[in-house]
Design an enzyme around this catalytic site. Sequence first.
Site, PDB file in Angstrom:
ATOM      1  N   CYS A  41      16.148  27.329   1.826  1.00  0.00           N
ATOM      2  CA  CYS A  41      17.093  28.368   2.224  1.00  0.00           C
ATOM      3  C   CYS A  41      17.470  29.219   1.015  1.00  0.00           C
ATOM      4  O   CYS A  41      17.475  28.754  -0.124  1.00  0.00           O
ATOM      5  CB  CYS A  41      18.342  27.725   2.821  1.00  0.00           C
ATOM      6  SG  CYS A  41      19.568  28.922   3.426  1.00  0.00           S
ATOM      7  N   ASP A  43      20.372  30.219   0.318  1.00  0.00           N
ATOM      8  CA  ASP A  43      21.752  29.907  -0.065  1.00  0.00           C
ATOM      9  C   ASP A  43      21.866  29.703  -1.581  1.00  0.00           C
ATOM     10  O   ASP A  43      21.085  28.962  -2.181  1.00  0.00           O
ATOM     11  CB  ASP A  43      22.208  28.642   0.663  1.00  0.00           C
ATOM     12  CG  ASP A  43      23.717  28.424   0.582  1.00  0.00           C
ATOM     13  OD1 ASP A  43      24.221  28.266  -0.557  1.00  0.00           O
ATOM     14  OD2 ASP A  43      24.381  28.406   1.615  1.00  0.00           O
ATOM     15  N   ARG A  45      23.826  28.050  -3.318  1.00  0.00           N
ATOM     16  CA  ARG A  45      24.201  26.703  -3.760  1.00  0.00           C
ATOM     17  C   ARG A  45      23.020  25.754  -3.813  1.00  0.00           C
ATOM     18  O   ARG A  45      23.121  24.646  -4.352  1.00  0.00           O
ATOM     19  CB  ARG A  45      25.251  26.114  -2.807  1.00  0.00           C
ATOM     20  CG  ARG A  45      26.535  26.892  -2.721  1.00  0.00           C
ATOM     21  CD  ARG A  45      27.365  26.420  -1.545  1.00  0.00           C
ATOM     22  NE  ARG A  45      26.704  26.702  -0.273  1.00  0.00           N
ATOM     23  CZ  ARG A  45      27.163  26.313   0.909  1.00  0.00           C
ATOM     24  NH1 ARG A  45      28.290  25.615   0.981  1.00  0.00           N
ATOM     25  NH2 ARG A  45      26.514  26.615   2.014  1.00  0.00           N
ATOM     26  N   HIS A  97      19.701  22.539   4.609  1.00  0.00           N
ATOM     27  CA  HIS A  97      20.888  21.953   3.968  1.00  0.00           C
ATOM     28  C   HIS A  97      22.080  22.047   4.913  1.00  0.00           C
ATOM     29  O   HIS A  97      22.184  22.973   5.726  1.00  0.00           O
ATOM     30  CB  HIS A  97      21.202  22.673   2.641  1.00  0.00           C
ATOM     31  CG  HIS A  97      21.639  24.101   2.816  1.00  0.00           C
ATOM     32  ND1 HIS A  97      22.965  24.486   2.830  1.00  0.00           N
ATOM     33  CD2 HIS A  97      20.933  25.246   2.979  1.00  0.00           C
ATOM     34  CE1 HIS A  97      23.044  25.795   2.993  1.00  0.00           C
ATOM     35  NE2 HIS A  97      21.815  26.278   3.096  1.00  0.00           N
ATOM     36  N   CYS A 100      24.831  25.229   6.319  1.00  0.00           N
ATOM     37  CA  CYS A 100      23.960  26.400   6.234  1.00  0.00           C
ATOM     38  C   CYS A 100      24.596  27.587   6.962  1.00  0.00           C
ATOM     39  O   CYS A 100      24.865  27.513   8.170  1.00  0.00           O
ATOM     40  CB  CYS A 100      22.599  26.085   6.846  1.00  0.00           C
ATOM     41  SG  CYS A 100      21.447  27.471   6.822  1.00  0.00           S
TER      42      CYS A 100
END
Length: 208
Positions: A41, A43, A45, A97, A100
Amino acid sequence: MDVKKVFKNNEKWIEEKLSKNPSYFEDLGKGQNPELLFIGCSDSRVTAEELMGLGPGEVFVHRNIANMVISIDLNVMSVVNYAVNHLKVKDVVVCGHYECGGVKAAMQSEDLGILNPWLRNIRDVYRIHRKTLNAITDETERYNRLVELNVQEQCVNLIKTAAVQKANRDRGLVVHGWVFNVHTGKLIDLNIDFDGYLKDIMEIYHLE
């Protein structure tokens, strides 16, 4: 974040690498030979190499919103074909994750403009598994389960491709599904039944 700081950080990083290995960048310039394709992803993080404890040259990475493998997305399909056919990776991982944002956005009854076509693919995953998901009363648990099921379905999408099927026949390539827990830092192997899914879809998706 001050963008100028990035370049200062880059200089420090170069110094650190060269202090440990004077030929570090010379070695990087010789090419790459990763054994793993990681589809994750976007993302901020969730890193790729860092969470696996790997370094530059050890993993080929593709990232997009909610780690999707969509057959008409030329970006991800190009990455898959290059990694499988040319780099000859031995394993392909789809890693989702928990928490999400893409998965959560897909579950909202809201017009999100240009994101709608992309999120529709996640909503299709919910549609396929709606009985299982609707039986989960806790909203957070339901989202987390959808994250896992989305990873599963993206693995199936990979197994449908000619590149993966051929590489599996020729040299035993396998697709894996993982989830990263942002609360604990742990990687969770969903133990995707690669052989089972492959056998199940062959009647329709068998590609020579």
